[in-house]
Motif scaffolding. Structure first.
Motif, PDB file in Angstrom:
ATOM      1  N   PHE A  53       1.019  -1.436   0.274  1.00 22.63           N
ATOM      2  CA  PHE A  53       0.107  -0.157  -0.015  1.00 22.63           C
ATOM      3  C   PHE A  53       1.265   1.266  -0.068  1.00 22.63           C
ATOM      4  N   TYR A  54       1.796   1.110   0.770  1.00 24.97           N
ATOM      5  CA  TYR A  54       2.967   2.500   0.576  1.00 24.97           C
ATOM      6  C   TYR A  54       3.438   2.930  -0.401  1.00 24.97           C
ATOM      7  N   TRP A  55       3.985   1.496  -1.107  1.00 22.75           N
ATOM      8  CA  TRP A  55       4.521   1.507  -2.096  1.00 22.75           C
ATOM      9  C   TRP A  55       3.902   2.118  -3.523  1.00 22.75           C
ATOM     10  N   SER A  56       2.260   1.953  -3.249  1.00 22.70           N
ATOM     11  CA  SER A  56       1.354   2.183  -4.732  1.00 22.70           C
ATOM     12  C   SER A  56       1.012   4.426  -3.884  1.00 22.70           C
ATOM     13  N   LEU A  57       1.253   4.025  -2.925  1.00 24.42           N
ATOM     14  CA  LEU A  57       0.587   5.358  -2.636  1.00 24.42           C
ATOM     15  C   LEU A  57       2.358   5.997  -3.268  1.00 24.42           C
ATOM     16  N   LEU A  58       3.753   5.653  -3.072  1.00 21.81           N
ATOM     17  CA  LEU A  58       3.753   6.672  -2.904  1.00 21.81           C
ATOM     18  C   LEU A  58       4.861   6.825  -5.114  1.00 21.81           C
ATOM     19  N   ILE A  59       4.780   5.509  -5.754  1.00 17.99           N
ATOM     20  CA  ILE A  59       4.348   5.715  -7.382  1.00 17.99           C
ATOM     21  C   ILE A  59       3.019   6.886  -7.558  1.00 17.99           C
ATOM     22  N   GLY A  60       1.827   6.024  -7.089  1.00 15.67           N
ATOM     23  CA  GLY A  60       0.811   7.047  -7.497  1.00 15.67           C
ATOM     24  C   GLY A  60       1.362   8.883  -7.008  1.00 15.67           C
ATOM     25  N   SER A  61       1.330   8.690  -6.126  1.00 14.93           N
ATOM     26  CA  SER A  61       1.327  10.496  -5.883  1.00 14.93           C
ATOM     27  C   SER A  61       3.001  11.142  -6.041  1.00 14.93           C
ATOM     28  N   GLY A  62       3.398  10.797  -7.503  1.00 15.98           N
ATOM     29  CA  GLY A  62       4.462  11.534  -7.754  1.00 15.98           C
ATOM     30  C   GLY A  62       4.049  11.274  -9.564  1.00 15.98           C
ATOM     31  N   ASP A  63       4.723  11.555 -10.387  1.00 15.67           N
ATOM     32  CA  ASP A  63       4.930  11.909 -12.319  1.00 15.67           C
ATOM     33  C   ASP A  63       5.075  10.017 -12.829  1.00 15.67           C
ATOM     34  N   SER A  64       5.498  10.327 -13.844  1.00 17.18           N
ATOM     35  CA  SER A  64       5.434   9.090 -14.871  1.00 17.18           C
ATOM     36  C   SER A  64       6.932   8.417 -15.024  1.00 17.18           C
ATOM     37  N   TYR A  65       7.810   9.532 -13.722  1.00 12.94           N
ATOM     38  CA  TYR A  65       9.430   9.361 -14.307  1.00 12.94           C
ATOM     39  C   TYR A  65       9.640   8.760 -12.738  1.00 12.94           C
ATOM     40  N   THR A  66       8.828   8.783 -11.789  1.00 18.31           N
ATOM     41  CA  THR A  66       9.794   8.850 -10.277  1.00 18.31           C
ATOM     42  C   THR A  66       9.802   7.254 -10.293  1.00 18.31           C
ATOM     43  N   ILE A  67       9.321   5.902 -10.429  1.00 16.57           N
ATOM     44  CA  ILE A  67       9.506   4.521 -10.683  1.00 16.57           C
ATOM     45  C   ILE A  67      10.595   4.438 -11.206  1.00 16.57           C
ATOM     46  N   ARG A  68      11.213   5.370 -11.893  1.00 16.15           N
ATOM     47  CA  ARG A  68      12.376   4.897 -13.187  1.00 16.15           C
ATOM     48  C   ARG A  68      13.366   6.078 -12.429  1.00 16.15           C
ATOM     49  N   ASP A  69      13.313   6.943 -12.029  1.00 13.17           N
ATOM     50  CA  ASP A  69      14.397   7.457 -11.080  1.00 13.17           C
ATOM     51  C   ASP A  69      15.071   6.745  -9.629  1.00 13.17           C
TER      52      ASP A  69
END
Length: 303
Positions: A53-69
């Motif tokens: 849940f925290y990982w989903s919140l972390l990525i879902g509250s960022g932008d399209s480049y957050t997961i690749r950063d």
């Protein structure tokens, strides 16, 4: 002058008289409070369950480049509301009809499974009829049959009657479950004494009225747990709704899968949609948590 023996010493000597077996002293019962290892294990389990849940919140509250950063911050960003709005307003997702379809179908399936499973469990547990044991074994054996084996016949059936794309196509096959029948049978068999049934019959109650006045109140904790788990299972069901429903009338998991159908997948929007679909389940667990714990404790005591 005679001296009085010490009473504890006299009691020990009496226990060691010829012909008597020595009585072993009972060991003091340790406290029931769990130790540090139990709390540490529970903490690990809690963190493991909360991390997705925290990982989903972390990525879902960022932008399209957050997961690749590679230097991604572990503090949630401030784009969750904007990403959630994109999910809700996406015409391909059809969010509000999908949300209603999920709520309606899951609630109806949960109510139907609880009613029919409680009724069948009452019959198997308290009504004596020929072949009941073998019939219960057959019902339990159906749980070993993979769901995928029935997909093609079911699809052909609903296609023949014109129900493909209709919400009823995912409700009708799930109106009763073998696990629910087994669960309620085992609970009612332990929770309802035969004397209550005999007393109800002496008072002139019919079999169905006895079920309503004796069986249903006694089976309420187990029925609440069955309803909760059935609702969650129906809510998260993706395989059969994805096959039989279309894009104009989907459930929420099917609708959210459309977020990944583009050439470029924005995972911040996808995981924001995942969190939106999880919020109703979290609210349900908050309101049903007391009944859930009550059902587990009563089942443990009766076991």
């Amino acid at each position: 002058m005679t001296t009085l023996q010490n009473p504890p010493v006299a009691a020990e000597e009496a226990l060691l008289e010829p012909g008597r077996k020595p009585v072993r002293r009972r060991r003091p019962v340790r406290g029931s409070r769990p130790g540090w290892f139990v709390y540490a294990a529970l903490g690990v389990v809690l963190l493991s369950a909360a991390f997705p849940f925290y990982w989903s919140l972390l990525i879902g509250s960022g932008d399209s480049y957050t997961i690749r950063d590679p230097n991604m911050s572990w503090i949630p960003g401030g784009n969750f509301i904007a990403n959630a709005a994109k999910v809700i307003n996406d015409p391909a997702v059809n969010f509000w009809p999908a949300l209603w379809n999920s709520i309606f179908s899951s609630a109806l399936i949960a109510a139907s499974v609880v009613f029919f499973s409680t009724l069948a469990g009452w019959a198997f547990a308290k009504l004596k009829f020929r072949g009941s044991s073998w019939l219960l074994v057959f019902v339990i054996a159906t749980m070993a049959v993979p769901t995928q084996l029935g997909v093609v016949p079911l699809y052909l059936l609903f296609s023949e009657i014109g129900w493909t794309g209709q919400i009823g196509a995912i409700i009708i096959p799930a109106l009763v479950s073998a696990f629910g029948v087994f669960w309620m049978t085992q609970y009612i068999r332990q929770a309802v004494p035969d004397e209550l049934i005999e007393a109800a019959r002496v008072d002139g109650a019919s079999s169905f009225r006895t079920f309503l006045t004796v069986g249903v109140p006694a089976a309420r904790p187990a029925a609440a747990m069955l309803a909760l788990f059935t609702f969650v299972t129906a809510w998260n069901n993706f395989f059969w709704p994805f096959i039989v429903l279309d894009r104009q009338n989907p459930t929420l998991p099917v609708a959210l899968s459309l977020l990944q159908s583009n050439y470029f997948v924005d995972y911040s929007i996808v995981l924001a949609g995942v969190l939106l679909s999880t919020i109703p389940l979290l609210v349900l667990f908050v309101f049903a948590g007391k009944q859930l714990v009550s059902g587990i404790m009563q089942g443990a005591v009766k076991g």
